[in-house]
Design a protein around this motif. Structure first.
Motif, mmCIF file in Angstrom:
data_model
loop_
_atom_site.group_PDB
_atom_site.id
_atom_site.type_symbol
_atom_site.label_atom_id
_atom_site.label_comp_id
_atom_site.label_asym_id
_atom_site.label_seq_id
_atom_site.Cartn_x
_atom_site.Cartn_y
_atom_site.Cartn_z
ATOM 1 N N ASN A 291 0.828 -1.210 0.000
ATOM 2 C CA ASN A 291 0.000 0.000 0.000
ATOM 3 C C ASN A 291 0.862 1.260 0.000
ATOM 4 O O ASN A 291 0.518 2.261 -0.644
ATOM 5 N N GLY A 292 1.970 1.218 0.719
ATOM 6 C CA GLY A 292 2.856 2.370 0.741
ATOM 7 C C GLY A 292 3.554 2.581 -0.588
ATOM 8 O O GLY A 292 3.745 3.723 -1.030
ATOM 9 N N VAL A 293 3.925 1.494 -1.245
ATOM 10 C CA VAL A 293 4.586 1.591 -2.549
ATOM 11 C C VAL A 293 3.662 2.225 -3.581
ATOM 12 O O VAL A 293 4.120 2.886 -4.517
ATOM 13 N N ALA A 294 2.368 2.077 -3.397
ATOM 14 C CA ALA A 294 1.394 2.659 -4.331
ATOM 15 C C ALA A 294 1.547 4.170 -4.433
ATOM 16 O O ALA A 294 1.252 4.768 -5.480
ATOM 17 N N PHE A 295 2.016 4.833 -3.375
ATOM 18 C CA PHE A 295 2.198 6.286 -3.415
ATOM 19 C C PHE A 295 3.352 6.699 -4.310
ATOM 20 O O PHE A 295 3.502 7.880 -4.631
ATOM 21 N N LEU A 296 4.172 5.744 -4.717
ATOM 22 C CA LEU A 296 5.331 6.049 -5.565
ATOM 23 C C LEU A 296 5.001 5.963 -7.046
ATOM 24 O O LEU A 296 5.872 6.184 -7.892
ATOM 25 N N LYS A 297 3.776 5.691 -7.350
ATOM 26 C CA LYS A 297 3.384 5.402 -8.727
ATOM 27 C C LYS A 297 3.715 6.534 -9.689
ATOM 28 O O LYS A 297 4.078 6.305 -10.845
ATOM 29 N N GLY A 298 3.610 7.775 -9.248
ATOM 30 C CA GLY A 298 3.852 8.902 -10.149
ATOM 31 C C GLY A 298 5.284 9.361 -10.236
ATOM 32 O O GLY A 298 5.585 10.323 -10.959
ATOM 33 N N LEU A 299 6.182 8.710 -9.520
ATOM 34 C CA LEU A 299 7.584 9.126 -9.529
ATOM 35 C C LEU A 299 8.305 8.497 -10.713
ATOM 36 O O LEU A 299 9.103 7.568 -10.584
ATOM 37 N N ASN A 300 8.058 9.022 -11.883
ATOM 38 C CA ASN A 300 8.508 8.387 -13.120
ATOM 39 C C ASN A 300 9.998 8.548 -13.406
ATOM 40 O O ASN A 300 10.511 7.945 -14.355
ATOM 41 N N LYS A 301 10.691 9.381 -12.610
ATOM 42 C CA LYS A 301 12.133 9.531 -12.792
ATOM 43 C C LYS A 301 12.923 8.574 -11.901
ATOM 44 O O LYS A 301 14.159 8.526 -11.981
ATOM 45 N N LEU A 302 12.219 7.815 -11.079
ATOM 46 C CA LEU A 302 12.881 6.926 -10.128
ATOM 47 C C LEU A 302 13.723 5.886 -10.868
ATOM 48 O O LEU A 302 13.215 5.125 -11.684
ATOM 49 N N SER A 303 15.031 5.867 -10.562
ATOM 50 C CA SER A 303 15.932 4.902 -11.205
ATOM 51 C C SER A 303 16.464 3.875 -10.225
ATOM 52 O O SER A 303 16.914 2.810 -10.632
ATOM 53 N N LEU A 304 16.434 4.207 -8.912
ATOM 54 C CA LEU A 304 16.922 3.280 -7.890
ATOM 55 C C LEU A 304 15.911 3.193 -6.761
ATOM 56 O O LEU A 304 15.487 4.208 -6.214
ATOM 57 N N LEU A 305 15.518 1.957 -6.423
ATOM 58 C CA LEU A 305 14.565 1.729 -5.336
ATOM 59 C C LEU A 305 15.054 0.552 -4.500
ATOM 60 O O LEU A 305 15.165 -0.571 -4.990
ATOM 61 N N ASN A 306 15.338 0.822 -3.230
ATOM 62 C CA ASN A 306 15.833 -0.204 -2.315
ATOM 63 C C ASN A 306 14.769 -0.477 -1.265
ATOM 64 O O ASN A 306 14.487 0.365 -0.416
ATOM 65 N N MET A 307 14.163 -1.675 -1.319
ATOM 66 C CA MET A 307 13.116 -2.067 -0.371
ATOM 67 C C MET A 307 13.487 -3.353 0.359
ATOM 68 O O MET A 307 12.627 -4.144 0.726
ATOM 69 N N GLU A 308 14.757 -3.577 0.570
ATOM 70 C CA GLU A 308 15.209 -4.772 1.278
ATOM 71 C C GLU A 308 14.586 -4.845 2.674
ATOM 72 O O GLU A 308 14.491 -3.845 3.379
ATOM 73 N N ARG A 309 14.152 -6.039 3.053
ATOM 74 C CA ARG A 309 13.546 -6.319 4.356
ATOM 75 C C ARG A 309 12.237 -5.566 4.597
ATOM 76 O O ARG A 309 11.818 -5.400 5.734
ATOM 77 N N CYS A 310 11.591 -5.126 3.560
ATOM 78 C CA CYS A 310 10.265 -4.526 3.711
ATOM 79 C C CYS A 310 9.206 -5.619 3.525
ATOM 80 O O CYS A 310 9.394 -6.529 2.707
ATOM 81 N N PRO A 311 8.078 -5.547 4.243
ATOM 82 C CA PRO A 311 7.036 -6.586 4.132
ATOM 83 C C PRO A 311 6.181 -6.426 2.886
ATOM 84 O O PRO A 311 4.963 -6.265 2.949
ATOM 85 N N ILE A 312 6.826 -6.466 1.729
ATOM 86 C CA ILE A 312 6.123 -6.297 0.461
ATOM 87 C C ILE A 312 5.988 -7.635 -0.255
ATOM 88 O O ILE A 312 6.716 -8.593 0.034
ATOM 89 N N THR A 313 5.047 -7.689 -1.193
ATOM 90 C CA THR A 313 4.852 -8.859 -2.050
ATOM 91 C C THR A 313 4.978 -8.421 -3.501
ATOM 92 O O THR A 313 5.202 -7.239 -3.787
ATOM 93 N N ALA A 314 4.793 -9.354 -4.404
ATOM 94 C CA ALA A 314 4.873 -9.023 -5.825
ATOM 95 C C ALA A 314 3.765 -8.065 -6.252
ATOM 96 O O ALA A 314 3.845 -7.457 -7.322
#
Length: 608
Positions: free
Chosen positions: A271-294
């Motif tokens: 749900n938190g990652v959904a807020f990043l949807k409009g960040l179209n310049k994002l080239s690096l995203l580090n979500m290690e050890r976050c409780p995320i799924t596919a």
């Protein structure tokens, strides 16, 4: 998975590990260090000829003044660039004290880089702040500076980069002192538990900020809302801030210039990652050890600029991983330590630009590696055959035979990969780094790696590998890092290692070597790290051979028969910073004498 007799390490280069193990914190400055190249405290060497370069007249003058610093009361009359070089030399040579610092008051210095420098506290800040509007970069990381010490820094209103890492005596009040720095582009506040959401309001006016580092600032939950107006922000690091939740991600949706975001070890979910949807310049995203799924991949599917993605140690399973196929621009993908299997690799086939793939400790076996195979050699062969039969067949150059021919780094540690799987890797001719530690491969499979002539780093920390396996790899002459920690290598195997003339890091442990084996590696003049621990038959003769490896920075000959007598051979290793001789006949006092008399640069040594 894995071998209990060995050690599991993060997939990093051995040279980086050398620096981490043997260099004290005061050398890990995070500020500008461009001036280090002119320091006479480091030997200047011509790489081609191997001869020392003659210092310039200016360098000699700077060095002489630094040697006689107690004779000078002030440098304020000197040109700024000269004062700057004197200051830098004093810092580099560890001669700068609070008393000598007074000579630099009102010198209009541009760079004050004292990160991890001993003794820096509020008393130093008067001179630092006296540089006024000339000061452009300041690093006082790891100091004892408090909020009171920062009061006068407001006069340095042109500052562009400020590092306050590990300054645990600075709180919200201290941040208020920099609230008006409209030219500040880089701010680092790592590991500060005194900064709260309220204090983050001081950052709202830093309108030129490009890079903000808040790693391990555990009290900033709710404070990211104050970053909404930082429209130029390109890099945000909030790694290891376990207070960060989905709600903290919402303000980031306005940061449309953001290119790098690190939120590892946080509580952010899909749900938190959904807020990043409009960040179209994002080239690096580090979500290690976050409780995320596919499921979070839905929010990233339109990120055409995304090049680096780390979702290791999260909650990924095979379910939903077909969505990885939409991230076609990826160059680096870390899937390590997730409950995924061979099925996921089928969805990665379309990632033709992928250069690095980490599958450490995943349920990957031989069958899955077929999806990584580079069939470009097959394609070339078919074009050749077609020409021979008067072009009766035509193949599209974008046919299904094109595989991961850009792949340079592959991590397969602690998987079920065996000899059959290595057959599928033989076409990855651009591969530079391969980690096969804790797998089930044997000597027979290593011949499939013979074509990987670009390999520079190879980890064979596998107990089934013997001398026979090394024989098959003798042609990989570009290898610079070779890990055989748990392999069963004897003196015979070291004969093949002699071919790896570019080796910088070598680890052979486990008891199979004698002095004769060490003799075979004494000509590897590029070695920086050598680990021969647990080879119980090595004697002082081995230290004599090792003494010819003049570039060594780290040496481990623990659990051997070397004695105090053999230490005389190590006096020639002037670059040595780490020495381990545990479980030998050498005592702590023996090494201490060696350190004091011949190897003053030793930072760490055992026995202690």
């Amino acid at each position: 998975m894995g071998g209990a007799c060995s050690r599991k390490r993060d997939p990093q280069s051995d040279e980086e590990n050398v620096q981490r193990r043997v260099v004290s914190r005061r050398y890990s400055k995070s500020g500008s260090s461009k001036w280090l190249g002119t320091s006479l405290s480091r030997t200047s060497v011509d790489n081609k000829e191997g001869t020392a370069l003659c210092p310039s007249l200016m360098e000699l003058c700077i060095y002489k003044i630094s040697e006689e610093i107690d004779q000078y009361g002030t440098f304020s009359m000197l040109p700024r660039d000269i004062s700057q070089q004197i200051f830098n030399e004093l810092v580099c040579s560890q001669r700068l004290t609070e008393a000598y610092l007074e000579a630099f008051e009102d010198c209009y210095l541009q760079d004050i880089n004292l990160g991890e420098y001993p003794g820096v506290d509020d008393a130093w800040m008067d001179v630092i702040c006296s540089q006024g509007s000339s000061l452009l970069t300041a690093d006082i990381s790891g100091s004892d500076v408090t909020d009171s010490g920062l009061l006068n820094i407001k006069d340095c209103n042109n500052i562009e980069a400020l590092n306050l890492n590990f300054c645990d005596k600075i709180s919200d009040a201290g941040l208020g002192c920099i609230s008006g720095f409209s030219n500040l582009t880089n701010l680092s506040l790592k590991r500060n538990n005194n900064i709260t959401a309220k204090g983050m309001s001081s950052l709202s006016g830093l309108v030129s900020l490009l890079k903000l580092d808040l790693e391990r600032c555990t009290g900033i939950h709710g404070g990211l809302v104050h970053l909404k107006g930082l429209k130029k922000l390109e890099s945000l690091n909030i790694n290891c801030c376990n207070c960060i939740t989905d709600a903290d991600m919402k303000p980031l949706s306005d940061l449309t210039s953001l290119k790098e975001l690190q939120i590892s070890c946080s509580k952010v979910t899909d749900n938190g990652v959904a807020f990043l949807k409009g960040l179209n310049k994002l080239s690096l995203l580090n979500m290690e050890r976050c409780p995320i799924t596919a499921a979070c991949l839905d929010s990233l599917s339109d990120h055409g600029a995304l090049l680096y993605l780390n979702v290791s140690r999260s909650s990924l399973t095979d379910d939903g991983c077909e969505k990885f196929s939409k991230l076609k621009s990826l160059k680096v993908l870390n899937l390590g330590f997730n409950d995924i299997s061979d099925a996921v690799l089928a969805h990665l086939k379309v990632l033709k630009d992928l250069e690095s793939l980490n599958l450490d400790s995943c349920r990957i076996g031989d069958d899955g590696l077929v999806h990584l195979a580079d069939y470009s050699f097959i394609k070339s062969y078919f074009f050749y055959c077609v020409g021979k039969v008067n072009k009766l067949l035509i193949f599209n150059k974008n046919s299904r035979f094109s595989g991961h021919n850009h792949l340079k780094c592959l991590e397969l540690s602690d998987t079920e990969v065996g000899n059959s799987g290595l057959r599928h890797l033989s076409g990855l001719v651009n591969l530079e780094s391969l980690n096969l530690s804790f797998t089930v491969i044997t000597d027979g499979g290593l011949r499939n790696l013979a074509k990987l002539t670009c390999l520079k780093s190879l980890n064979l920390d596998v107990r089934q590998i013997t001398d026979a396996g090394l024989a098959a790899l003798a042609g990989l002459t570009e290898v610079t890092h070779l890990d055989l920690f748990c392999a069963k290598i004897t003196d015979t195997g070291t004969k093949y290692i002699r071919n790896f003339t570019k080796l910088r890091s070598l680890e052979i442990c486990g008891g199979g070597l004698t002095d004769a084996g060490v003799k075979n590696i004494k000509d590897l003049k590029s070695l920086v790290l050598l680990n021969l621990s647990q080879n119980h038959h090595l004697t002082d003769k081995s230290l004599e051979f090792i003494s010819e490896l003049s570039q060594l920075v780290s040496l481990n000959v623990s659990s051997s028969r070397v004695s105090n007598t053999g230490l005389q051979h190590l006096t020639k290793l002037k670059n040595l910073k780490s020495l381990s001789l545990e479980s030998t006949k050498v005592t702590a006092n023996d090494i201490k004498k060696l350190h004091e008399s011949h190897l003053p640069d030793l930072v760490t040594y055992r026995p202690e």
